[in-house]
Write a protein that holds these residues in place. Sequence first.
Motif, PDB file in Angstrom:
ATOM      1  N   ASP A 110     -32.095  -8.647 -37.628  1.00  0.00           N
ATOM      2  CA  ASP A 110     -32.799  -9.033 -38.859  1.00  0.00           C
ATOM      3  C   ASP A 110     -33.809  -7.974 -39.283  1.00  0.00           C
ATOM      4  OD1 ASP A 110     -31.327 -11.349 -38.888  1.00  0.00           O
ATOM      5  OD2 ASP A 110     -32.919 -12.602 -38.039  1.00  0.00           O
ATOM      6  N   TRP A 111     -34.488  -7.346 -38.288  1.00  0.00           N
ATOM      7  CA  TRP A 111     -35.423  -6.279 -38.631  1.00  0.00           C
ATOM      8  C   TRP A 111     -34.692  -5.093 -39.234  1.00  0.00           C
ATOM      9  CZ3 TRP A 111     -39.628  -8.611 -38.966  1.00  0.00           C
ATOM     10  CH2 TRP A 111     -40.170  -9.402 -37.975  1.00  0.00           C
ATOM     11  N   LEU A 133     -34.476  -1.111 -42.493  1.00  0.00           N
ATOM     12  CA  LEU A 133     -33.717   0.139 -42.415  1.00  0.00           C
ATOM     13  C   LEU A 133     -33.402   0.738 -43.789  1.00  0.00           C
ATOM     14  CD1 LEU A 133     -32.555   2.193 -40.496  1.00  0.00           C
ATOM     15  CD2 LEU A 133     -30.512   0.761 -40.247  1.00  0.00           C
ATOM     16  N   PRO A 134     -33.127  -0.058 -44.827  1.00  0.00           N
ATOM     17  CA  PRO A 134     -32.852   0.556 -46.138  1.00  0.00           C
ATOM     18  C   PRO A 134     -33.966   1.484 -46.621  1.00  0.00           C
ATOM     19  CG  PRO A 134     -32.167  -1.736 -46.164  1.00  0.00           C
ATOM     20  CD  PRO A 134     -32.889  -1.527 -44.865  1.00  0.00           C
ATOM     21  N   ASP A 135     -35.228   1.085 -46.442  1.00  0.00           N
ATOM     22  CA  ASP A 135     -36.327   1.947 -46.878  1.00  0.00           C
ATOM     23  C   ASP A 135     -36.488   3.164 -45.973  1.00  0.00           C
ATOM     24  OD1 ASP A 135     -37.004   0.584 -49.144  1.00  0.00           O
ATOM     25  OD2 ASP A 135     -38.728  -0.462 -48.272  1.00  0.00           O
ATOM     26  N   VAL A 136     -36.177   3.024 -44.683  1.00  0.00           N
ATOM     27  CA  VAL A 136     -36.223   4.189 -43.798  1.00  0.00           C
ATOM     28  C   VAL A 136     -35.237   5.245 -44.296  1.00  0.00           C
ATOM     29  CG1 VAL A 136     -35.829   5.036 -41.455  1.00  0.00           C
ATOM     30  CG2 VAL A 136     -36.948   2.823 -41.804  1.00  0.00           C
ATOM     31  N   ILE A 137     -34.035   4.809 -44.637  1.00  0.00           N
ATOM     32  CA  ILE A 137     -33.026   5.735 -45.145  1.00  0.00           C
ATOM     33  C   ILE A 137     -33.456   6.307 -46.491  1.00  0.00           C
ATOM     34  CG2 ILE A 137     -30.632   5.921 -45.943  1.00  0.00           C
ATOM     35  CD1 ILE A 137     -29.997   3.627 -43.934  1.00  0.00           C
ATOM     36  N   LEU A 166     -39.761   5.100 -34.124  1.00  0.00           N
ATOM     37  CA  LEU A 166     -40.178   4.108 -35.110  1.00  0.00           C
ATOM     38  C   LEU A 166     -39.707   2.727 -34.681  1.00  0.00           C
ATOM     39  CD1 LEU A 166     -41.438   3.790 -38.035  1.00  0.00           C
ATOM     40  CD2 LEU A 166     -39.070   3.849 -38.864  1.00  0.00           C
ATOM     41  N   ASN A 167     -40.640   1.771 -34.615  1.00  0.00           N
ATOM     42  CA  ASN A 167     -40.252   0.394 -34.329  1.00  0.00           C
ATOM     43  C   ASN A 167     -39.375  -0.168 -35.433  1.00  0.00           C
ATOM     44  OD1 ASN A 167     -41.807   0.504 -32.016  1.00  0.00           O
ATOM     45  ND2 ASN A 167     -42.967  -1.366 -32.473  1.00  0.00           N
ATOM     46  N   SER A 168     -38.503  -1.070 -35.063  1.00  0.00           N
ATOM     47  CA  SER A 168     -37.585  -1.654 -36.051  1.00  0.00           C
ATOM     48  C   SER A 168     -38.303  -2.580 -37.023  1.00  0.00           C
ATOM     49  CB  SER A 168     -36.468  -2.420 -35.345  1.00  0.00           C
ATOM     50  OG  SER A 168     -36.997  -3.447 -34.522  1.00  0.00           O
ATOM     51  N   ASP A 169     -39.514  -3.054 -36.673  1.00  0.00           N
ATOM     52  CA  ASP A 169     -40.247  -3.976 -37.548  1.00  0.00           C
ATOM     53  C   ASP A 169     -41.344  -3.258 -38.335  1.00  0.00           C
ATOM     54  OD1 ASP A 169     -41.833  -3.498 -35.326  1.00  0.00           O
ATOM     55  OD2 ASP A 169     -42.600  -5.545 -35.181  1.00  0.00           O
ATOM     56  N   VAL A 170     -41.044  -2.021 -38.739  1.00  0.00           N
ATOM     57  CA  VAL A 170     -42.000  -1.214 -39.513  1.00  0.00           C
ATOM     58  C   VAL A 170     -41.430  -0.933 -40.899  1.00  0.00           C
ATOM     59  CG1 VAL A 170     -43.086   1.054 -39.712  1.00  0.00           C
ATOM     60  CG2 VAL A 170     -43.084  -0.131 -37.518  1.00  0.00           C
ATOM     61  N   SER A 184     -50.061   9.633 -44.415  1.00  0.00           N
ATOM     62  CA  SER A 184     -48.828   8.887 -44.156  1.00  0.00           C
ATOM     63  C   SER A 184     -49.210   7.447 -43.836  1.00  0.00           C
ATOM     64  CB  SER A 184     -48.073   9.508 -42.982  1.00  0.00           C
ATOM     65  OG  SER A 184     -46.949   8.734 -42.632  1.00  0.00           O
ATOM     66  N   LYS A 185     -48.495   6.500 -44.422  1.00  0.00           N
ATOM     67  CA  LYS A 185     -48.860   5.094 -44.273  1.00  0.00           C
ATOM     68  C   LYS A 185     -47.618   4.247 -44.008  1.00  0.00           C
ATOM     69  CE  LYS A 185     -50.138   3.014 -48.057  1.00  0.00           C
ATOM     70  NZ  LYS A 185     -50.979   2.649 -49.226  1.00  0.00           N
ATOM     71  N   VAL A 186     -47.714   3.360 -43.004  1.00  0.00           N
ATOM     72  CA  VAL A 186     -46.632   2.420 -42.720  1.00  0.00           C
ATOM     73  C   VAL A 186     -47.244   1.036 -42.498  1.00  0.00           C
ATOM     74  CG1 VAL A 186     -45.180   4.220 -41.694  1.00  0.00           C
ATOM     75  CG2 VAL A 186     -46.638   2.810 -40.209  1.00  0.00           C
ATOM     76  N   TYR A 187     -46.384   0.013 -42.572  1.00  0.00           N
ATOM     77  CA  TYR A 187     -46.804  -1.376 -42.364  1.00  0.00           C
ATOM     78  C   TYR A 187     -46.013  -1.956 -41.201  1.00  0.00           C
ATOM     79  CZ  TYR A 187     -49.013  -0.983 -46.946  1.00  0.00           C
ATOM     80  OH  TYR A 187     -49.797  -0.581 -48.011  1.00  0.00           O
ATOM     81  N   HIS A 188     -46.735  -2.491 -40.222  1.00  0.00           N
ATOM     82  CA  HIS A 188     -46.105  -2.973 -38.988  1.00  0.00           C
ATOM     83  C   HIS A 188     -46.237  -4.491 -38.896  1.00  0.00           C
ATOM     84  CE1 HIS A 188     -46.139  -3.057 -34.306  1.00  0.00           C
ATOM     85  NE2 HIS A 188     -44.908  -3.175 -34.759  1.00  0.00           N
ATOM     86  N   VAL A 189     -45.104  -5.160 -38.617  1.00  0.00           N
ATOM     87  CA  VAL A 189     -45.147  -6.618 -38.431  1.00  0.00           C
ATOM     88  C   VAL A 189     -45.826  -6.934 -37.104  1.00  0.00           C
ATOM     89  CG1 VAL A 189     -43.786  -8.720 -38.168  1.00  0.00           C
ATOM     90  CG2 VAL A 189     -43.088  -6.980 -39.842  1.00  0.00           C
TER      91      VAL A 189
END
Length: 322
Positions: free
Chosen positions: A16-17, A22-26, A86-90, A216-221
């Motif tokens: 689910d993560w 993953l679409p935004d990572v790509i 990179l964690n999958s929930d980021v 650089s900015k990311v959001y982590h669950v």
Amino acid sequence: MSKKLAVAILNWNGRDWLEKFLPDVIRFSPDADVYVIDNCSTDDSLVLLTKNFPSVKVIKNDKNYGFAGGYNEGLRHIGNELYCLLNSDVEVTEGWTEPALNLFEKNPSIAAIQPKILAYNRRTYFEFAGAAGGLIDNIGYPYCRGRIFDDIEEDTGQYDDETEIFWASGCCFFIRSKDFWDQNGFDERFFAHQEEIDLCWRLINSGRKIFYTWKSKVYHVGGGTLNKQSPRKTFLNIRNNLSMVLKNAPFPQLIGILFLRLCLDGIAGVYFGIKLGFPHFVAVLKAHFSFYGFAEGSWKRRQKHQKNRFYQTEWLIFKHFL
């Protein structure tokens, strides 16, 4: 032909993560090869990747090696000059890789870099696992700019800088592949939790630098694999932290640090037992016995030089709780 950067996502039953993030990572990583290292998942993660993400390169581990071993196994098959673990929930943002790449280019002494890590569900607040860069106090307790123990700050621009830190969070961890392998990667005995702090400490002891960039900015669950309230998490954090201190802290301060830490952990065990339940008290006891079992191996892993840099000059735990 491989690109300079490889974004490597370790996955264990995180279908689910992957579908969500993953679409935004790509989309936002045109300058990187994107990999998923699968830690022998039993869900349909691999089916999803084959069907929906054909551009993603998949590495299949033959069992669940945990975070530390899972990355070590997977990264052996990735030959890029730079890694981003990179964690999958980021959730990543547009342009998130460029500031790290620029810092690496400008400063060859930098081994690892962390971005600003904000909470996915409270987007103006820092996230527990990394916030604005990791530090460590004078008895080995890790904390972050923007997060001390469970107290988390709102992001008001107070850490909008590019600066040297003590450790970079494993939830989004840029590192030169040479530095990673010069240190033999993560300590696989840790399984999960604080292996990135241990690696950063070893890098600093070897004369390398760890940096943070706010650009650089990311959001982590957070809590995607082990919930914060899990006794297993309590066990891993305490055992691994003590092992990390034994491996890396300067001698002879090490003796006093370990004695005080073992005493404080006894108090923490009672506190956790009252606040979180008896299984957490048991987890603290098990962590200590596991640490004793690790002690000989941890001592053998000590490097020739230990540095006392970035230690908080105050007693953080007493200042915070008293």
